[in-house]
Design a protein around this motif. Structure first.
Motif, PDB file in Angstrom:
ATOM      1  N   PRO A 184       0.661  -2.161 -14.826  1.00  0.00           N
ATOM      2  CA  PRO A 184       1.922  -2.791 -14.110  1.00  0.00           C
ATOM      3  C   PRO A 184       2.177  -2.143 -12.851  1.00  0.00           C
ATOM      4  O   PRO A 184       1.756  -0.927 -12.534  1.00  0.00           O
ATOM      5  N   SER A 185       2.666  -2.633 -12.060  1.00  0.00           N
ATOM      6  CA  SER A 185       2.779  -2.320 -10.389  1.00  0.00           C
ATOM      7  C   SER A 185       4.094  -2.861  -9.882  1.00  0.00           C
ATOM      8  O   SER A 185       4.961  -3.871 -10.319  1.00  0.00           O
ATOM      9  N   HIS A 186       4.442  -2.560  -8.508  1.00  0.00           N
ATOM     10  CA  HIS A 186       5.271  -3.006  -7.667  1.00  0.00           C
ATOM     11  C   HIS A 186       4.328  -3.434  -6.394  1.00  0.00           C
ATOM     12  O   HIS A 186       3.025  -3.194  -6.399  1.00  0.00           O
ATOM     13  N   VAL A 187       5.007  -4.331  -5.449  1.00  0.00           N
ATOM     14  CA  VAL A 187       4.228  -4.831  -4.342  1.00  0.00           C
ATOM     15  C   VAL A 187       5.048  -4.486  -3.128  1.00  0.00           C
ATOM     16  O   VAL A 187       6.364  -4.800  -3.383  1.00  0.00           O
ATOM     17  N   LEU A 188       4.750  -3.637  -2.247  1.00  0.00           N
ATOM     18  CA  LEU A 188       5.142  -3.706  -0.888  1.00  0.00           C
ATOM     19  C   LEU A 188       4.859  -4.844   0.188  1.00  0.00           C
ATOM     20  O   LEU A 188       3.666  -4.552   0.727  1.00  0.00           O
ATOM     21  N   HIS A 189       5.635  -5.667   0.374  1.00  0.00           N
ATOM     22  CA  HIS A 189       5.495  -6.697   1.622  1.00  0.00           C
ATOM     23  C   HIS A 189       5.661  -6.151   2.692  1.00  0.00           C
ATOM     24  O   HIS A 189       6.889  -5.628   2.993  1.00  0.00           O
ATOM     25  N   LEU A 200       7.520  -2.063  10.803  1.00  0.00           N
ATOM     26  CA  LEU A 200       8.816  -2.890  11.085  1.00  0.00           C
ATOM     27  C   LEU A 200       9.889  -3.048   9.825  1.00  0.00           C
ATOM     28  O   LEU A 200      11.163  -2.799  10.046  1.00  0.00           O
ATOM     29  N   ASP A 201       9.401  -3.210   8.686  1.00  0.00           N
ATOM     30  CA  ASP A 201      10.024  -3.393   7.438  1.00  0.00           C
ATOM     31  C   ASP A 201       9.057  -3.292   6.450  1.00  0.00           C
ATOM     32  O   ASP A 201       7.646  -3.521   6.448  1.00  0.00           O
ATOM     33  N   ALA A 202       9.698  -2.988   5.244  1.00  0.00           N
ATOM     34  CA  ALA A 202       8.773  -2.855   3.836  1.00  0.00           C
ATOM     35  C   ALA A 202       9.884  -3.324   2.868  1.00  0.00           C
ATOM     36  O   ALA A 202      10.703  -2.710   2.510  1.00  0.00           O
ATOM     37  N   VAL A 203       9.203  -4.510   2.130  1.00  0.00           N
ATOM     38  CA  VAL A 203      10.302  -4.849   1.127  1.00  0.00           C
ATOM     39  C   VAL A 203       9.490  -4.899  -0.183  1.00  0.00           C
ATOM     40  O   VAL A 203       8.159  -5.193  -0.425  1.00  0.00           O
ATOM     41  N   LEU A 204      10.082  -4.377  -1.160  1.00  0.00           N
ATOM     42  CA  LEU A 204       9.466  -3.962  -2.725  1.00  0.00           C
ATOM     43  C   LEU A 204       9.819  -4.839  -3.492  1.00  0.00           C
ATOM     44  O   LEU A 204      11.287  -5.538  -3.505  1.00  0.00           O
ATOM     45  N   GLN A 396      13.232   1.160  -3.436  1.00  0.00           N
ATOM     46  CA  GLN A 396      13.297   0.392  -2.294  1.00  0.00           C
ATOM     47  C   GLN A 396      13.768   1.356  -0.805  1.00  0.00           C
ATOM     48  O   GLN A 396      13.146   1.101   0.145  1.00  0.00           O
ATOM     49  N   ILE A 397      14.967   1.855  -1.073  1.00  0.00           N
ATOM     50  CA  ILE A 397      15.403   2.812  -0.252  1.00  0.00           C
ATOM     51  C   ILE A 397      14.417   4.003  -0.030  1.00  0.00           C
ATOM     52  O   ILE A 397      14.050   4.105   1.397  1.00  0.00           O
ATOM     53  N   THR A 398      13.584   4.660  -0.840  1.00  0.00           N
ATOM     54  CA  THR A 398      12.787   5.524  -0.457  1.00  0.00           C
ATOM     55  C   THR A 398      11.744   4.886   0.158  1.00  0.00           C
ATOM     56  O   THR A 398      10.909   5.560   1.312  1.00  0.00           O
ATOM     57  N   ALA A 399      11.196   3.818  -0.144  1.00  0.00           N
ATOM     58  CA  ALA A 399       9.875   3.248   0.539  1.00  0.00           C
ATOM     59  C   ALA A 399      10.212   3.190   2.028  1.00  0.00           C
ATOM     60  O   ALA A 399       9.435   3.266   2.979  1.00  0.00           O
ATOM     61  N   ARG A 400      11.397   2.764   2.322  1.00  0.00           N
ATOM     62  CA  ARG A 400      11.773   2.449   3.848  1.00  0.00           C
ATOM     63  C   ARG A 400      12.105   3.946   4.615  1.00  0.00           C
ATOM     64  O   ARG A 400      11.965   3.866   5.657  1.00  0.00           O
TER      65      ARG A 400
END
Length: 512
Positions: A184-189, A200-204, A396-400
């Motif tokens: 299982p995973s998440h994806v970061l666009h 510029l941006d990263a969307v989980l 999502q917050i920590t990824a950004r």
């Protein structure tokens, strides 16, 4: 035989105050615990703190944070965000790693914090922010960290990376996972500034939302926010060469360079073009690639579009490996599968509306691979592989937040060393790690730094470069009090960067 009694607390406290004699391979060493001294393993953080303070970006990030506690005993926003910044900067990949910096009062003072809070306090604070408030706050901070540098032609790179998960998290779904199939995973666009390798941006998204369509809304929103700072070229791999992404660019009048999947129609195009004799010859500049252009209208497309096809001869020293139905591997060597007079080619098909000479299109697309290095750095040297919670909101917050600190640190390192880009693996030992001991007397704090790196002279020269940038900004601010210090600082750094502009010198346009 009776059990040995453990010493009581009084005995342990007394023993800790006495000198311990340690027999080492280098001789006897007397050791004393000194918990009252103020010291830090990241002594050079004070220079980075001055860099952030001069530009005011950390203050802006804290002031705009939507965190609001009603309890008077709750941690302040500055303490929470400062702790998160210190954790990310020190190389933490889990919330639990923050415990390793809890005693760093020197770093806390440099960031204007009252104390370093616990990892639980950071987790609870991130969870206390509502999604409608935290999402624009972090997106605006990321945009502000790079927007001032986009006053020249630049390339927008689009790509996605997989973040494997090992627990029971929201959105943990089994989707495309090339390195750990079935996990299982998440994806970061992610959306990058080409060449500068800034985010510029990263969307989980969840693990099954790995296709480009799940990043389309984020791309449209990003282009709207950029306004007059729109990219000169939008670039992506085969996952983005579809009608949806092309239509977003064409509606906004943007040039694009996207790779096409090798579908049946694309393969038929290749078969037809291979018979033509007007291929542009391979050269050292094109790294052996031959080029040709044509038009194609794929199923689902609203119209025919220009495509550039690249091909390159492959050497015969290859081996083909395949897996049979029974699970056994079969190896086919060239003399078993290829005739002596046969030619092997590798090819790539790109769709573009960019008015560049086709001989330069190939290199322009290959430059996109640099964002793969950014993914590798963020996942392995920063915290994109961790900082995971059960809910996706905090992830999502920590990824950004990781991307934001990464951007700040990247600008700082480029100010210190304008001629080359250094990853965190080398820049942290050079510009962060140093034993620092702080003393205070007459309301004056003195920090004694002991660098542990062998290149102490190089470190001092790099810090001098940073101070030159800071002096320039402060001088400009004195003359023009309303000047945007961060924008002034980024423009100064961009002028110092040698051969690393956001967009390479454009190749010659097609005649007419």
């Amino acid at each position: 035989m009776g059990e040995a009694k453990l010493p009581g607390k009084t005995a342990l406290a007394k023993a800790s105050e006495e000198a311990m004699v340690v027999q080492t391979m280098g001789g006897r060493v007397h050791v004393r615990w000194d918990e009252s001294a103020r010291a830090t393993p990241h002594g050079q953080l004070v220079f980075f703190a001055e860099f952030l303070a001069t530009a005011g970006v950390f203050e802006r990030w804290v002031d705009e944070c939507p965190l609001d506690y009603s309890s008077p005993n709750a941690s302040s926003k500055r303490d929470v965000l400062g702790t998160l910044l210190l954790g990310i900067l020190s190389g933490s990949k889990r919330y639990a790693h923050i415990a390793g910096i809890r005693g760093d009062t020197v770093a806390a003072q440099a960031l204007g914090m009252s104390r370093v809070v616990s990892e639980d306090s950071v987790r609870r604070a991130l969870g206390a922010m509502e999604l409608p408030d935290s999402d624009p706050w972090m997106r605006n901070a990321l945009m502000h960290s790079v927007r001032a540098a986009l006053d020249r032609p630049w390339v927008l790179d689009m790509d996605a990376t997989i973040k494997p998960l090992y627990g029971h998290q929201e959105g943990a779904e089994v989707g495309y996972n090339p390195h750990k199939p079935g996990r299982p995973s998440h994806v970061l666009h992610t959306f990058w500034i080409g060449n500068l390798r800034l985010v510029l941006d990263a969307v989980l998204t969840s693990g099954k939302q790995h296709t480009s369509g799940h990043g389309k809304a984020a791309l449209k929103r990003l282009l709207d926010e950029l306004g007059d700072r729109a990219p000169a070229l939008v670039r992506g791999d085969c996952g983005y060469g579809n009608e949806d992404m092309i239509d977003v660019c064409e509606q906004r009048g943007l040039a694009y360079l996207l790779r096409l999947r090798k579908t049946a129609n694309v393969k038929r195009l290749i078969e037809r073009l291979f018979r033509r004799d007007d291929w542009r010859g391979a050269s050292e500049a094109t790294q052996g690639w031959q080029t040709i252009e044509d038009e194609i209208r794929l199923s689902g497309w609203s119209k025919a579009r220009r495509v550039v096809v690249l091909r390159r001869r492959m050497k015969h020293d290859i081996a083909l490996r395949a897996k049979r139905d029974d699970g056994q591997l079969v190896l086919a060597l060239p003399h078993d599968s290829v005739e002596d007079n046969a030619q092997l080619w590798e090819y790539t098909v790109l769709v573009t509306n960019a008015e560049y000479d086709i001989t330069a299109i190939g290199q322009l697309y290959r430059d996109r691979c640099d964002c793969e290095n950014g993914f590798d750095e963020l996942k392995n040297q920063w915290g994109w592989g961790g900082f995971t919670t059960k809910d996706m909101h905090r992830s999502q917050i920590t990824a950004r937040a990781v991307a934001l600190v990464y951007n700040w640190w990247s600008w700082y390192v480029r100010a210190a060393n304008p001629t080359a880009r250094r990853e965190a693996l080398t820049s942290r030992p050079l510009l962060l790690a140093a034993v620092g001991r702080a003393t205070s007397h007459a309301d004056q704090t003195t920090l004694y730094l002991t660098p542990m790196h062998a290149e102490a002279g190089l470190i001092k020269s790099m810090i001098a470069n940073v101070h030159a940038a800071i002096r320039y900004v402060r001088t400009a601010a004195e003359q023009l009090p309303k000047v945007d210090r961060w924008a002034t600082l980024l423009r100064y750094i961009c002028r110092k960067i040698v051969g690393q502009t956001a967009l390479p010198t454009p190749p010659p346009a097609l005649p007419g």
